[in-house]
Scaffold this motif. Structure first.
Motif, PDB file in Angstrom:
ATOM      1  N   ARG A 148       0.844  -1.197   0.000  1.00  0.00           N
ATOM      2  CA  ARG A 148       0.000   0.000   0.000  1.00  0.00           C
ATOM      3  C   ARG A 148       0.884   1.252   0.000  1.00  0.00           C
ATOM      4  NH1 ARG A 148      -3.747  -0.195   5.136  1.00  0.00           N
ATOM      5  NH2 ARG A 148      -4.426   1.820   4.335  1.00  0.00           N
ATOM      6  N   LEU A 151       0.356   4.968   3.047  1.00  0.00           N
ATOM      7  CA  LEU A 151       0.990   5.181   4.362  1.00  0.00           C
ATOM      8  C   LEU A 151       2.461   5.511   4.105  1.00  0.00           C
ATOM      9  CD1 LEU A 151      -0.584   2.277   6.497  1.00  0.00           C
ATOM     10  CD2 LEU A 151      -1.035   4.728   6.725  1.00  0.00           C
ATOM     11  N   THR A 159       6.930   0.651  11.975  1.00  0.00           N
ATOM     12  CA  THR A 159       6.001  -0.408  12.390  1.00  0.00           C
ATOM     13  C   THR A 159       6.707  -1.770  12.393  1.00  0.00           C
ATOM     14  OG1 THR A 159       4.099   0.822  11.534  1.00  0.00           O
ATOM     15  CG2 THR A 159       3.822  -1.554  11.790  1.00  0.00           C
ATOM     16  N   LEU A 163       7.246  -3.792  15.880  1.00  0.00           N
ATOM     17  CA  LEU A 163       6.597  -5.089  16.146  1.00  0.00           C
ATOM     18  C   LEU A 163       7.615  -6.228  16.257  1.00  0.00           C
ATOM     19  CD1 LEU A 163       3.231  -4.885  14.177  1.00  0.00           C
ATOM     20  CD2 LEU A 163       3.679  -4.478  16.603  1.00  0.00           C
ATOM     21  N   ILE A 184       3.306 -15.497  13.026  1.00  0.00           N
ATOM     22  CA  ILE A 184       2.413 -14.429  13.489  1.00  0.00           C
ATOM     23  C   ILE A 184       2.916 -13.067  12.999  1.00  0.00           C
ATOM     24  CG2 ILE A 184       1.692 -13.177  15.581  1.00  0.00           C
ATOM     25  CD1 ILE A 184       1.363 -15.914  16.942  1.00  0.00           C
ATOM     26  N   LEU A 185       4.225 -12.849  13.100  1.00  0.00           N
ATOM     27  CA  LEU A 185       4.809 -11.579  12.637  1.00  0.00           C
ATOM     28  C   LEU A 185       4.633 -11.413  11.132  1.00  0.00           C
ATOM     29  CD1 LEU A 185       8.176 -11.186  14.548  1.00  0.00           C
ATOM     30  CD2 LEU A 185       6.334  -9.507  14.441  1.00  0.00           C
ATOM     31  N   LYS A 187       2.321 -12.718   9.168  1.00  0.00           N
ATOM     32  CA  LYS A 187       0.913 -12.420   8.870  1.00  0.00           C
ATOM     33  C   LYS A 187       0.564 -10.980   9.229  1.00  0.00           C
ATOM     34  CE  LYS A 187      -1.324 -16.951   9.426  1.00  0.00           C
ATOM     35  NZ  LYS A 187      -2.231 -17.722  10.305  1.00  0.00           N
ATOM     36  N   THR A 188       1.014 -10.539  10.422  1.00  0.00           N
ATOM     37  CA  THR A 188       0.668  -9.194  10.904  1.00  0.00           C
ATOM     38  C   THR A 188       1.263  -8.129   9.999  1.00  0.00           C
ATOM     39  OG1 THR A 188       0.710 -10.052  13.169  1.00  0.00           O
ATOM     40  CG2 THR A 188       0.769  -7.661  12.922  1.00  0.00           C
ATOM     41  N   ALA A 191      -0.148  -7.943   6.502  1.00  0.00           N
ATOM     42  CA  ALA A 191      -1.472  -7.297   6.524  1.00  0.00           C
ATOM     43  C   ALA A 191      -1.336  -5.779   6.494  1.00  0.00           C
ATOM     44  CB  ALA A 191      -2.247  -7.743   7.768  1.00  0.00           C
ATOM     45  N   VAL A 192      -0.323  -5.270   7.200  1.00  0.00           N
ATOM     46  CA  VAL A 192      -0.097  -3.821   7.209  1.00  0.00           C
ATOM     47  C   VAL A 192       0.344  -3.337   5.824  1.00  0.00           C
ATOM     48  CG1 VAL A 192       1.332  -1.962   8.150  1.00  0.00           C
ATOM     49  CG2 VAL A 192       0.475  -3.755   9.670  1.00  0.00           C
ATOM     50  N   ILE A 196      -4.826  -1.981  -0.066  1.00  0.00           N
ATOM     51  CA  ILE A 196      -6.249  -2.165   0.241  1.00  0.00           C
ATOM     52  C   ILE A 196      -7.039  -2.083  -1.050  1.00  0.00           C
ATOM     53  CG2 ILE A 196      -6.467  -1.586   2.674  1.00  0.00           C
ATOM     54  CD1 ILE A 196      -6.895   1.331   1.715  1.00  0.00           C
TER      55      ILE A 196
END
Lengths: 197, 197
Positions: A148, A151, A159, A163, A184-185, A187-188, A191-192, A196
Protein backbone atom coordinates in the motif's frame (compact mmCIF):
# COMPACT_ATOMS: atom_id res chain seq x y z
CA UNK A 1 60.01 -21.03 31.72
CA UNK A 2 62.35 -18.74 29.77
CA UNK A 3 59.65 -17.30 27.47
CA UNK A 4 56.93 -16.94 30.09
CA UNK A 5 58.34 -13.72 31.54
CA UNK A 6 58.67 -12.04 28.16
CA UNK A 7 55.26 -12.70 26.56
CA UNK A 8 55.74 -10.88 23.26
CA UNK A 9 53.24 -8.15 22.24
CA UNK A 10 51.52 -10.42 19.73
CA UNK A 11 50.62 -12.94 22.41
CA UNK A 12 49.35 -10.22 24.73
CA UNK A 13 47.18 -8.79 21.97
CA UNK A 14 45.82 -12.23 21.16
CA UNK A 15 44.90 -12.72 24.84
CA UNK A 16 43.15 -9.36 24.90
CA UNK A 17 41.21 -10.13 21.73
CA UNK A 18 40.16 -13.51 23.08
CA UNK A 19 39.01 -11.92 26.35
CA UNK A 20 37.02 -9.26 24.48
CA UNK A 21 35.32 -11.90 22.32
CA UNK A 22 34.54 -13.96 25.46
CA UNK A 23 33.08 -10.90 27.21
CA UNK A 24 30.92 -9.84 24.25
CA UNK A 25 29.59 -13.35 23.78
CA UNK A 26 28.82 -13.86 27.51
CA UNK A 27 27.37 -10.34 27.82
CA UNK A 28 25.02 -10.93 24.87
CA UNK A 29 23.52 -13.91 26.70
CA UNK A 30 23.42 -11.94 29.98
CA UNK A 31 21.52 -8.96 28.52
CA UNK A 32 19.19 -11.29 26.60
CA UNK A 33 18.27 -13.03 29.87
CA UNK A 34 18.25 -9.99 32.18
CA UNK A 35 18.22 -6.41 30.80
CA UNK A 36 19.41 -5.15 34.21
CA UNK A 37 22.42 -7.49 34.56
CA UNK A 38 25.36 -5.90 36.43
CA UNK A 39 29.05 -5.71 35.48
CA UNK A 40 29.75 -8.35 38.17
CA UNK A 41 27.18 -10.63 36.58
CA UNK A 42 28.81 -10.18 33.18
CA UNK A 43 32.34 -10.81 34.56
CA UNK A 44 31.11 -13.97 36.26
CA UNK A 45 29.37 -15.24 33.11
CA UNK A 46 32.54 -14.59 31.09
CA UNK A 47 34.66 -16.43 33.68
CA UNK A 48 36.89 -13.37 34.09
CA UNK A 49 37.71 -11.02 36.96
CA UNK A 50 36.11 -7.59 37.26
CA UNK A 51 39.54 -5.94 36.78
CA UNK A 52 39.98 -7.66 33.39
CA UNK A 53 36.41 -6.73 32.38
CA UNK A 54 36.89 -3.05 33.32
CA UNK A 55 40.30 -2.93 31.60
CA UNK A 56 38.55 -3.65 28.29
CA UNK A 57 35.21 -1.91 28.96
CA UNK A 58 35.37 1.05 31.38
CA UNK A 59 31.56 1.13 31.82
CA UNK A 60 28.47 -1.05 31.50
CA UNK A 61 27.36 1.14 28.56
CA UNK A 62 30.62 0.26 26.77
CA UNK A 63 29.92 -3.48 27.07
CA UNK A 64 26.35 -2.90 25.92
CA UNK A 65 27.56 -0.93 22.87
CA UNK A 66 30.01 -3.71 21.93
CA UNK A 67 27.18 -6.26 22.22
CA UNK A 68 24.92 -4.08 20.07
CA UNK A 69 27.66 -3.64 17.45
CA UNK A 70 28.10 -7.42 17.19
CA UNK A 71 24.35 -8.20 17.23
CA UNK A 72 23.47 -5.57 14.64
CA UNK A 73 26.31 -6.73 12.38
CA UNK A 74 24.98 -10.30 12.65
CA UNK A 75 21.44 -9.06 11.95
CA UNK A 76 22.55 -7.09 8.91
CA UNK A 77 24.34 -10.18 7.53
CA UNK A 78 21.19 -12.28 8.01
CA UNK A 79 19.05 -9.65 6.24
CA UNK A 80 21.48 -9.40 3.32
CA UNK A 81 21.58 -13.20 3.00
CA UNK A 82 17.77 -13.13 2.61
CA UNK A 83 18.27 -11.01 -0.57
CA UNK A 84 15.41 -8.54 0.07
CA UNK A 85 16.11 -6.79 -3.25
CA UNK A 86 15.21 -9.94 -5.23
CA UNK A 87 11.82 -11.29 -6.30
CA UNK A 88 8.26 -10.15 -5.60
CA UNK A 89 8.22 -7.70 -2.62
CA UNK A 90 5.72 -9.64 -0.48
CA UNK A 91 7.73 -12.85 -0.87
CA UNK A 92 11.00 -11.02 -0.21
CA UNK A 93 9.47 -9.49 2.93
CA UNK A 94 8.20 -12.85 4.22
CA UNK A 95 11.65 -14.34 3.57
CA UNK A 96 13.29 -11.49 5.47
CA UNK A 97 11.04 -11.91 8.54
CA UNK A 98 11.48 -15.70 8.55
CA UNK A 99 15.27 -15.40 8.41
CA UNK A 100 15.55 -12.56 10.95
CA UNK A 101 13.22 -13.88 13.55
CA UNK A 102 15.21 -16.83 14.98
CA UNK A 103 18.15 -14.48 15.59
CA UNK A 104 16.00 -11.69 17.02
CA UNK A 105 14.20 -14.02 19.43
CA UNK A 106 17.60 -15.13 20.74
CA UNK A 107 18.46 -11.52 21.72
CA UNK A 108 15.48 -11.39 24.15
CA UNK A 109 15.97 -8.59 26.69
CA UNK A 110 18.85 -6.90 24.80
CA UNK A 111 16.61 -4.26 23.23
CA UNK A 112 15.11 -3.47 26.65
CA UNK A 113 18.64 -3.14 28.09
CA UNK A 114 19.52 -0.71 25.28
CA UNK A 115 16.32 1.32 25.79
CA UNK A 116 17.06 1.65 29.50
CA UNK A 117 20.75 2.53 29.33
CA UNK A 118 21.05 4.54 26.10
CA UNK A 119 19.08 7.39 24.56
CA UNK A 120 16.26 6.57 22.13
CA UNK A 121 18.27 8.27 19.36
CA UNK A 122 21.34 6.11 19.96
CA UNK A 123 19.28 2.88 20.02
CA UNK A 124 17.68 3.95 16.76
CA UNK A 125 21.02 4.78 15.10
CA UNK A 126 22.23 1.22 15.81
CA UNK A 127 19.33 -0.02 13.69
CA UNK A 128 19.91 2.36 10.78
CA UNK A 129 21.84 -0.13 8.66
CA UNK A 130 19.54 -3.19 8.95
CA UNK A 131 16.46 -0.96 8.71
CA UNK A 132 17.78 0.66 5.50
CA UNK A 133 17.25 -2.74 3.84
CA UNK A 134 13.66 -2.86 5.09
CA UNK A 135 13.11 0.70 3.88
CA UNK A 136 14.40 -0.07 0.37
CA UNK A 137 12.20 -3.16 0.17
CA UNK A 138 9.06 -1.29 1.28
CA UNK A 139 9.84 1.54 -1.11
CA UNK A 140 10.27 -0.95 -3.98
CA UNK A 141 7.02 -2.71 -3.00
CA UNK A 142 5.10 0.58 -3.03
CA UNK A 143 6.52 1.52 -6.47
CA UNK A 144 5.67 -1.92 -7.90
CA UNK A 145 2.13 -1.73 -6.46
CA UNK A 146 2.73 -4.74 -4.20
CA UNK A 147 2.47 -2.71 -0.96
CA UNK A 148 0.00 0.00 0.00
CA UNK A 149 1.28 3.47 -0.89
CA UNK A 150 -1.15 5.55 1.21
CA UNK A 151 0.99 5.18 4.36
CA UNK A 152 4.43 6.86 4.65
CA UNK A 153 7.47 4.56 4.13
CA UNK A 154 9.03 5.88 7.37
CA UNK A 155 5.98 4.85 9.39
CA UNK A 156 5.87 1.40 7.78
CA UNK A 157 9.58 0.89 8.58
CA UNK A 158 8.93 2.03 12.16
CA UNK A 159 6.00 -0.41 12.39
CA UNK A 160 8.22 -3.32 11.29
CA UNK A 161 10.96 -2.27 13.73
CA UNK A 162 8.51 -1.81 16.59
CA UNK A 163 6.60 -5.09 16.15
CA UNK A 164 9.78 -7.17 15.70
CA UNK A 165 11.13 -5.85 19.01
CA UNK A 166 7.74 -6.09 20.72
CA UNK A 167 7.48 -9.76 19.72
CA UNK A 168 11.02 -10.35 20.99
CA UNK A 169 10.00 -8.82 24.35
CA UNK A 170 6.86 -10.99 24.49
CA UNK A 171 8.94 -14.12 24.00
CA UNK A 172 11.50 -12.97 26.59
CA UNK A 173 8.65 -12.38 29.09
CA UNK A 174 7.23 -15.85 28.40
CA UNK A 175 3.96 -14.52 26.96
CA UNK A 176 4.52 -15.96 23.46
CA UNK A 177 6.10 -19.23 22.30
CA UNK A 178 9.14 -18.47 20.12
CA UNK A 179 8.17 -21.15 17.57
CA UNK A 180 4.86 -19.42 16.71
CA UNK A 181 6.10 -15.87 16.45
CA UNK A 182 7.74 -16.00 13.02
CA UNK A 183 4.41 -16.90 11.36
CA UNK A 184 2.41 -14.43 13.49
CA UNK A 185 4.81 -11.58 12.64
CA UNK A 186 4.75 -12.44 8.95
CA UNK A 187 0.91 -12.42 8.87
CA UNK A 188 0.67 -9.19 10.90
CA UNK A 189 3.23 -7.22 8.91
CA UNK A 190 2.05 -8.43 5.50
CA UNK A 191 -1.47 -7.30 6.52
CA UNK A 192 -0.10 -3.82 7.21
CA UNK A 193 1.76 -3.71 3.87
CA UNK A 194 -0.91 -5.28 1.65
CA UNK A 195 -2.63 -2.81 -0.72
CA UNK A 196 -6.25 -2.17 0.24
CA UNK A 197 -8.72 -3.06 -2.46
CA UNK B 1 -3.09 37.20 62.21
CA UNK B 2 -4.84 35.32 65.01
CA UNK B 3 -5.82 32.33 62.84
CA UNK B 4 -2.57 32.08 60.90
CA UNK B 5 -0.68 30.27 63.66
CA UNK B 6 -3.43 27.67 64.15
CA UNK B 7 -4.18 26.54 60.58
CA UNK B 8 -6.75 23.84 61.31
CA UNK B 9 -6.17 20.29 59.98
CA UNK B 10 -8.71 20.76 57.20
CA UNK B 11 -6.82 23.73 55.78
CA UNK B 12 -3.51 21.88 56.01
CA UNK B 13 -4.98 18.89 54.18
CA UNK B 14 -6.41 21.17 51.50
CA UNK B 15 -2.95 22.75 51.01
CA UNK B 16 -1.36 19.31 50.73
CA UNK B 17 -3.96 18.15 48.21
CA UNK B 18 -3.49 21.28 46.14
CA UNK B 19 0.30 20.81 46.15
CA UNK B 20 -0.04 17.17 45.12
CA UNK B 21 -2.36 18.11 42.25
CA UNK B 22 0.08 20.86 41.17
CA UNK B 23 3.02 18.41 41.27
CA UNK B 24 1.22 15.68 39.32
CA UNK B 25 0.08 18.15 36.67
CA UNK B 26 3.53 19.78 36.29
CA UNK B 27 5.31 16.40 36.39
CA UNK B 28 3.07 15.04 33.61
CA UNK B 29 4.23 17.86 31.34
CA UNK B 30 7.86 17.40 32.47
CA UNK B 31 7.96 13.65 31.69
CA UNK B 32 6.13 14.22 28.40
CA UNK B 33 8.82 16.70 27.33
CA UNK B 34 11.87 14.94 28.83
CA UNK B 35 11.72 11.29 30.00
CA UNK B 36 14.89 11.87 32.06
CA UNK B 37 13.67 14.98 33.94
CA UNK B 38 15.08 15.23 37.49
CA UNK B 39 13.26 15.84 40.79
CA UNK B 40 14.71 19.39 40.80
CA UNK B 41 13.26 19.97 37.33
CA UNK B 42 9.85 18.78 38.52
CA UNK B 43 9.95 20.94 41.68
CA UNK B 44 10.87 23.98 39.58
CA UNK B 45 8.08 23.32 37.05
CA UNK B 46 5.58 22.95 39.92
CA UNK B 47 6.79 26.21 41.51
CA UNK B 48 7.49 24.38 44.78
CA UNK B 49 10.61 23.71 46.85
CA UNK B 50 12.36 20.35 46.76
CA UNK B 51 11.49 19.80 50.44
CA UNK B 52 7.77 20.13 49.70
CA UNK B 53 8.10 17.83 46.68
CA UNK B 54 9.95 15.15 48.68
CA UNK B 55 7.48 15.43 51.57
CA UNK B 56 4.73 14.22 49.23
CA UNK B 57 6.80 11.95 46.96
CA UNK B 58 9.86 10.37 48.60
CA UNK B 59 11.33 9.28 45.23
CA UNK B 60 11.22 10.09 41.52
CA UNK B 61 9.52 6.70 40.95
CA UNK B 62 6.73 7.79 43.31
CA UNK B 63 6.04 10.93 41.27
CA UNK B 64 6.14 8.88 38.08
CA UNK B 65 3.65 6.36 39.50
CA UNK B 66 1.26 9.17 40.52
CA UNK B 67 1.52 10.63 37.01
CA UNK B 68 0.84 7.19 35.48
CA UNK B 69 -2.16 6.66 37.80
CA UNK B 70 -3.68 9.96 36.69
CA UNK B 71 -2.87 9.50 32.98
CA UNK B 72 -4.17 5.94 32.82
CA UNK B 73 -7.35 6.95 34.65
CA UNK B 74 -7.85 9.74 32.09
CA UNK B 75 -7.14 7.30 29.24
CA UNK B 76 -9.61 4.75 30.60
CA UNK B 77 -12.31 7.46 30.83
CA UNK B 78 -11.67 8.49 27.21
CA UNK B 79 -11.87 4.86 26.04
CA UNK B 80 -15.12 4.26 27.95
CA UNK B 81 -16.62 7.46 26.50
CA UNK B 82 -15.92 6.08 23.01
CA UNK B 83 -18.31 3.16 23.83
CA UNK B 84 -16.16 0.38 22.29
CA UNK B 85 -18.85 -2.20 23.14
CA UNK B 86 -21.38 -0.53 20.84
CA UNK B 87 -21.88 -0.81 17.08
CA UNK B 88 -19.92 -2.61 14.37
CA UNK B 89 -16.43 -3.61 15.68
CA UNK B 90 -14.39 -1.86 12.96
CA UNK B 91 -16.29 1.39 13.50
CA UNK B 92 -16.00 1.07 17.27
CA UNK B 93 -12.26 0.48 16.91
CA UNK B 94 -11.76 3.50 14.63
CA UNK B 95 -13.77 5.61 17.11
CA UNK B 96 -11.59 4.38 19.98
CA UNK B 97 -8.30 5.24 18.19
CA UNK B 98 -9.57 8.67 17.12
CA UNK B 99 -10.64 9.52 20.67
CA UNK B 100 -7.52 8.11 22.39
CA UNK B 101 -4.93 9.57 20.12
CA UNK B 102 -5.08 13.29 21.02
CA UNK B 103 -4.59 12.39 24.67
CA UNK B 104 -1.85 9.85 23.99
CA UNK B 105 0.13 12.25 21.79
CA UNK B 106 0.06 14.76 24.63
CA UNK B 107 1.82 12.28 26.97
CA UNK B 108 4.88 12.19 24.64
CA UNK B 109 7.93 10.88 26.52
CA UNK B 110 5.95 9.59 29.53
CA UNK B 111 5.93 5.99 28.29
CA UNK B 112 9.72 6.15 27.73
CA UNK B 113 10.16 7.52 31.27
CA UNK B 114 8.11 4.61 32.62
CA UNK B 115 10.07 2.05 30.55
CA UNK B 116 13.35 3.42 31.89
CA UNK B 117 12.45 3.73 35.57
CA UNK B 118 10.06 0.84 36.17
CA UNK B 119 10.07 -2.86 35.25
CA UNK B 120 8.36 -3.94 32.03
CA UNK B 121 5.81 -5.87 34.13
CA UNK B 122 4.86 -2.82 36.16
CA UNK B 123 4.49 -0.63 33.04
CA UNK B 124 2.29 -3.32 31.54
CA UNK B 125 0.12 -3.64 34.67
CA UNK B 126 -0.66 0.09 34.49
CA UNK B 127 -2.19 -0.55 31.07
CA UNK B 128 -4.27 -3.56 32.11
CA UNK B 129 -7.49 -1.62 32.59
CA UNK B 130 -7.56 0.42 29.36
CA UNK B 131 -6.24 -2.56 27.38
CA UNK B 132 -9.03 -4.79 28.76
CA UNK B 133 -11.46 -2.64 26.73
CA UNK B 134 -9.37 -3.16 23.59
CA UNK B 135 -9.23 -6.89 24.30
CA UNK B 136 -13.02 -7.16 24.68
CA UNK B 137 -13.55 -5.25 21.45
CA UNK B 138 -11.11 -7.41 19.47
CA UNK B 139 -12.63 -10.56 20.95
CA UNK B 140 -16.13 -9.37 19.97
CA UNK B 141 -14.90 -8.48 16.47
CA UNK B 142 -13.39 -11.94 15.99
CA UNK B 143 -16.62 -13.63 17.17
CA UNK B 144 -18.76 -11.48 14.87
CA UNK B 145 -16.44 -12.17 11.91
CA UNK B 146 -15.47 -8.49 11.62
CA UNK B 147 -11.80 -9.08 12.61
CA UNK B 148 -9.43 -11.84 11.53
CA UNK B 149 -9.50 -14.79 13.91
CA UNK B 150 -6.29 -16.54 12.81
CA UNK B 151 -4.11 -14.34 15.06
CA UNK B 152 -4.27 -14.61 18.89
CA UNK B 153 -6.27 -11.89 20.68
CA UNK B 154 -3.33 -11.30 23.07
CA UNK B 155 -0.98 -10.56 20.17
CA UNK B 156 -3.49 -8.22 18.51
CA UNK B 157 -3.93 -6.31 21.80
CA UNK B 158 -0.12 -6.13 22.17
CA UNK B 159 0.12 -4.83 18.58
CA UNK B 160 -2.38 -2.05 19.33
CA UNK B 161 -0.57 -1.16 22.57
CA UNK B 162 2.84 -1.21 20.91
CA UNK B 163 1.95 0.87 17.85
CA UNK B 164 0.04 3.48 19.88
CA UNK B 165 3.09 4.04 22.09
CA UNK B 166 5.50 3.87 19.15
CA UNK B 167 3.52 6.59 17.36
CA UNK B 168 3.53 8.68 20.53
CA UNK B 169 7.33 8.33 20.67
CA UNK B 170 7.66 9.30 16.98
CA UNK B 171 5.67 12.48 17.60
CA UNK B 172 7.70 13.28 20.74
CA UNK B 173 10.92 12.84 18.72
CA UNK B 174 9.60 15.16 15.99
CA UNK B 175 9.60 12.43 13.32
CA UNK B 176 5.82 12.49 12.80
CA UNK B 177 3.33 15.36 12.80
CA UNK B 178 0.74 14.83 15.56
CA UNK B 179 -2.16 15.85 13.30
CA UNK B 180 -1.50 13.01 10.81
CA UNK B 181 -0.98 10.19 13.28
CA UNK B 182 -4.60 9.49 14.23
CA UNK B 183 -5.48 8.59 10.63
CA UNK B 184 -2.23 6.66 10.05
CA UNK B 185 -2.77 4.60 13.22
CA UNK B 186 -6.39 3.91 12.31
CA UNK B 187 -5.42 2.66 8.81
CA UNK B 188 -2.50 0.59 10.12
CA UNK B 189 -4.40 -1.11 12.93
CA UNK B 190 -7.56 -1.75 10.91
CA UNK B 191 -5.32 -3.41 8.28
CA UNK B 192 -4.01 -5.76 10.99
CA UNK B 193 -7.52 -6.56 12.25
CA UNK B 194 -9.31 -6.89 8.88
CA UNK B 195 -10.24 -10.49 7.97
CA UNK B 196 -8.18 -11.80 5.05
CA UNK B 197 -10.26 -12.87 2.08
Amino acid sequence: MATQGRRPGGRKRADAERNIATIVSAATECFARDPDVSMSGIAKAAGLGRVTLYSHFPSREDVLRAVLDASIAEGTDVIEAAAPHQGPPAEAFARLIRSCWPMLSRFGGLHTAAQRALTADEVRRYHDEPMAHVERLIDRGQKEGAFRADLPVDWLVTTVYSLLHTASGEVAAGRMAAENVGEILEKTLLAVLRPIS
